[in-house]
Design an enzyme around this catalytic site. Structure first.
Site, PDB file in Angstrom:
ATOM      1  N   ASP A  43      35.788  39.622  47.738  1.00  0.00           N
ATOM      2  CA  ASP A  43      35.950  39.696  46.284  1.00  0.00           C
ATOM      3  C   ASP A  43      36.966  38.660  45.831  1.00  0.00           C
ATOM      4  O   ASP A  43      38.059  38.573  46.409  1.00  0.00           O
ATOM      5  CB  ASP A  43      36.504  41.071  45.878  1.00  0.00           C
ATOM      6  CG  ASP A  43      35.422  42.139  45.803  1.00  0.00           C
ATOM      7  OD1 ASP A  43      34.273  41.841  46.148  1.00  0.00           O
ATOM      8  OD2 ASP A  43      35.750  43.273  45.387  1.00  0.00           O
ATOM      9  N   LYS A 100      28.376  41.031  40.255  1.00  0.00           N
ATOM     10  CA  LYS A 100      27.996  42.431  40.062  1.00  0.00           C
ATOM     11  C   LYS A 100      27.391  42.676  38.681  1.00  0.00           C
ATOM     12  O   LYS A 100      27.911  42.198  37.675  1.00  0.00           O
ATOM     13  CB  LYS A 100      29.229  43.338  40.196  1.00  0.00           C
ATOM     14  CG  LYS A 100      29.767  43.457  41.613  1.00  0.00           C
ATOM     15  CD  LYS A 100      30.929  44.438  41.634  1.00  0.00           C
ATOM     16  CE  LYS A 100      31.732  44.365  42.929  1.00  0.00           C
ATOM     17  NZ  LYS A 100      31.013  44.909  44.084  1.00  0.00           N
ATOM     18  N   GLY A 172      38.331  50.082  46.364  1.00  0.00           N
ATOM     19  CA  GLY A 172      39.621  50.003  45.688  1.00  0.00           C
ATOM     20  C   GLY A 172      40.663  50.964  46.219  1.00  0.00           C
ATOM     21  O   GLY A 172      41.686  51.179  45.574  1.00  0.00           O
ATOM     22  N   ARG A 184      28.176  55.954  59.449  1.00  0.00           N
ATOM     23  CA  ARG A 184      27.795  56.934  60.480  1.00  0.00           C
ATOM     24  C   ARG A 184      26.616  57.782  60.018  1.00  0.00           C
ATOM     25  O   ARG A 184      25.708  58.074  60.788  1.00  0.00           O
ATOM     26  CB  ARG A 184      28.977  57.847  60.810  1.00  0.00           C
ATOM     27  CG  ARG A 184      29.975  57.242  61.784  1.00  0.00           C
ATOM     28  CD  ARG A 184      30.912  58.329  62.301  1.00  0.00           C
ATOM     29  NE  ARG A 184      31.966  57.829  63.149  1.00  0.00           N
ATOM     30  CZ  ARG A 184      31.824  57.575  64.459  1.00  0.00           C
ATOM     31  NH1 ARG A 184      30.664  57.760  65.054  1.00  0.00           N
ATOM     32  NH2 ARG A 184      32.850  57.124  65.162  1.00  0.00           N
ATOM     33  N   GLY A 236      37.047  49.984  51.080  1.00  0.00           N
ATOM     34  CA  GLY A 236      38.257  50.455  51.741  1.00  0.00           C
ATOM     35  C   GLY A 236      38.668  49.672  52.971  1.00  0.00           C
ATOM     36  O   GLY A 236      39.641  50.032  53.632  1.00  0.00           O
ATOM     37  N   GLY A 257      36.958  43.924  49.508  1.00  0.00           N
ATOM     38  CA  GLY A 257      37.222  43.823  48.074  1.00  0.00           C
ATOM     39  C   GLY A 257      38.681  43.576  47.814  1.00  0.00           C
ATOM     40  O   GLY A 257      39.199  42.476  48.005  1.00  0.00           O
TER      41      GLY A 257
END
Lengths: 316, 198
Positions: A43, A100, A172, A184, A236, A257
């Site tokens: 990002d 986006k 974020g 998973r 994350g 990000g």
């Protein structure tokens, strides 16, 4: 040296009756994602950040006005970026540029295609524009990547024309736990389809019903043992070890990000994450990449994010 | 004769498709990430090398970072059968007209290339190219082109007036992707060239 004159691909084909040149086919859309495998998409909010990302070895940049951590902190409606910003970032780098659009906002997508971005992310990080429908992505020449938290969601997005899937994670936060849960989940559900095909293929009809996805696509996943498109992980990821963990869990690549430009030394951290993603199964490489990176993004635990503010719940 | 071992540079990009295509043709593909996977104490560990497509500036960076670039360049320069696709073509070239900051190429194939020469992703396309070895159904993905070449280089395919495939000795460089469409022409030729040189 011999010099050759040049014209563009579609014009030359149009003047030659035997060559059929097709743009925007599923193979061409998925093909660019195939070329991104093993890489890191970062990002960026300015042309300068885009150059730092390219220098650090990013395979693509995501051009946006605010990183997810700031969208989360500042609140309000988050929308497509200003075309001027996207143009500046596109002009600054030679690697692919993504941008986006809001979920369901097909006109933002038309604008992004007009701007010539290489990939559109129909993203839950922005405020949804339609709480029932996603964008009909088959209607576009530019390819789309979409988020998913489970296999059914991924297959519905592919049915709508997504050429690449990223698991959502919780953007974020700098907390990788949701990204882990989503990759998973997708991998486990794929393994279950493979097992069903081996034991009793007739049960795939029910599997399709439960996944709320078309039978033919469910059958294809069961036969391949993977999605028919590239699967990245997002949401994350903040350290080289986070990225390598996602790769070891079976991701084809990662999106980072807020984790890079909200950290103490973005250039160094970006290069370290690229390195750890490429040689994700080598503990020595990951160890070296983890040294002396300065401060990581402060982050917020997903457990502390009230349910109505969780971005991963957007999309259906 | 045992299956030929073909090293596929596996740092980033469309690696899996080349590996699957080579395996389907009876070769034994070997992913290359580390110098020791390419060169052992008794010399080269592979009979040919493939440089897949991907992001050429990223791959160049990773080749240097993990020390694979130099031994790979030496192997290709020593007439090892070599195939480069898209970003792989850029990596082999003598010069890149518009490199990313710090991006370098091996200089083993006497051509100058231009990156992303056909435009952005919306201009990427599937098409059939006429090569000197026959027609090939392929995909162009943000493809480069060869803008000039030296006397030792033979043009292999043009998309009309644009040069998109060349060969020089044991090296073939192509701007497009046969591995995405399953086109076997180039990989079969690579494997044949191993048998001839063996």
């Amino acid at each position: 040296m011999t010099d050759l004159t040049t014209t563009d691909l579609t014009t030359t084909a149009a003047t030659h009756p035997t060559a059929v040149t097709e743009t925007g086919t599923p193979l061409v859309k998925r093909g660019l994602a195939d070329m991104l495998k093993g890489g890191v998409i970062m990002d960026v909010v300015t042309a300068e950040q885009a150059r730092i990302a390219e220098d650090a070895g990013a395979i693509a940049v995501m051009a946006l006005e605010r990183v997810p951590a700031d969208i989360r902190a500042q609140g309000g409606v988050a929308r497509m970026s200003d075309p001027d910003l996207i143009d500046e970032i596109t002009a600054a780098v030679s690697i692919p540029v993504m941008a986006k659009a809001r979920i369901g906002h097909f006109v933002e997508a038309q604008v992004l295609q007009q701007l010539g971005v290489d990939y559109i992310d129909e993203s839950e990080v922005l405020s949804p524009a339609d709480y029932a429908n996603h964008i009909d992505k088959h209607a576009f020449t530019v390819p789309f990547v979409c988020g998913a938290t489970n296999l059914g969601e991924a297959l519905r997005r592919i049915t709508e024309g997504a050429a690449m899937i990223r698991s959502k994670g919780e953007a974020g936060t700098g907390d990788v736990s949701e990204a882990t849960r989503h990759i998973r989940t997708i991998k486990r559900e794929i393994a279950r389809l493979v097992a069903t095909l081996a034991t009793d293929p007739a049960e795939l009809y029910v599997a399709a019903k439960e996944l709320q996805a078309p039978y033919q696509l469910v059958r294809e996943v069961a036969e391949r043992g993977s999605l028919p498109v590239v699967l990245f992980v997002a949401g994350g990821i903040a350290t080289p070890a986070d990225a390598a963990m996602m790769m070891q869990l079976g991701a084809d690549g990662v999106f980072v990000g807020s984790g890079i430009f909200k950290s103490g030394d973005p250039a160094k951290r970006a290069a370290a994450i690229v390195k750890a993603t490429a040689l994700f199964s080598d503990p020595q490489v990951i160890t070296d990449a983890s040294r002396g990176l300065g401060e990581a993004m402060v982050g917020i635990s997903v457990a502390d994010v009230p349910a109505p503010h969780r971005l991963a719940d957007r999309g259906w | 004769m045992s299956a030929p071992r073909v090293g596929v540079v596996a740092l980033q990009g469309g690696v899996r498709e080349h590996i699957e295509l080579l395996a389907s043709l009876g070769a034994s593909p070997v992913p290359l990430r580390r110098p020791e996977e390419l060169v052992g104490p008794d010399g080269l560990r592979v009979d040919a090398v493939v440089l897949p497509g991907g992001e050429s500036s990223t791959i160049d960076r990773l080749l240097k970072l993990f020390g694979l670039g130099e031994p790979l360049r030496d192997a290709v320069a020593a007439a090892q059968p070599t195939h480069g696709t898209s970003a792989g073509l850029n990596q082999l070239a003598a010069a890149i007209e518009d490199p990313a900051p710090g991006q370098e190429s091996f200089g083993v194939l006497d051509v100058t290339v231009r990156r992303n020469a056909f435009g952005r992703q919306v201009d990427s396309a599937e098409t059939c190219v006429e090569t000197v070895w026959g027609p090939a159904q392929v995909a162009f993905i943000r493809a480069p082109e060869v803008v000039s070449y030296g006397p030792s280089v033979t043009p292999v395919a043009r998309l009309h007036d644009r040069l998109v495939a060349v060969t020089q000795g044991a090296i073939t460089g192509i701007a497009f992707h046969p591995e995405l469409t399953g086109e076997t022409l180039f990989h079969r030729r690579l494997l044949e060239s191993i048998r001839v040189s063996a």
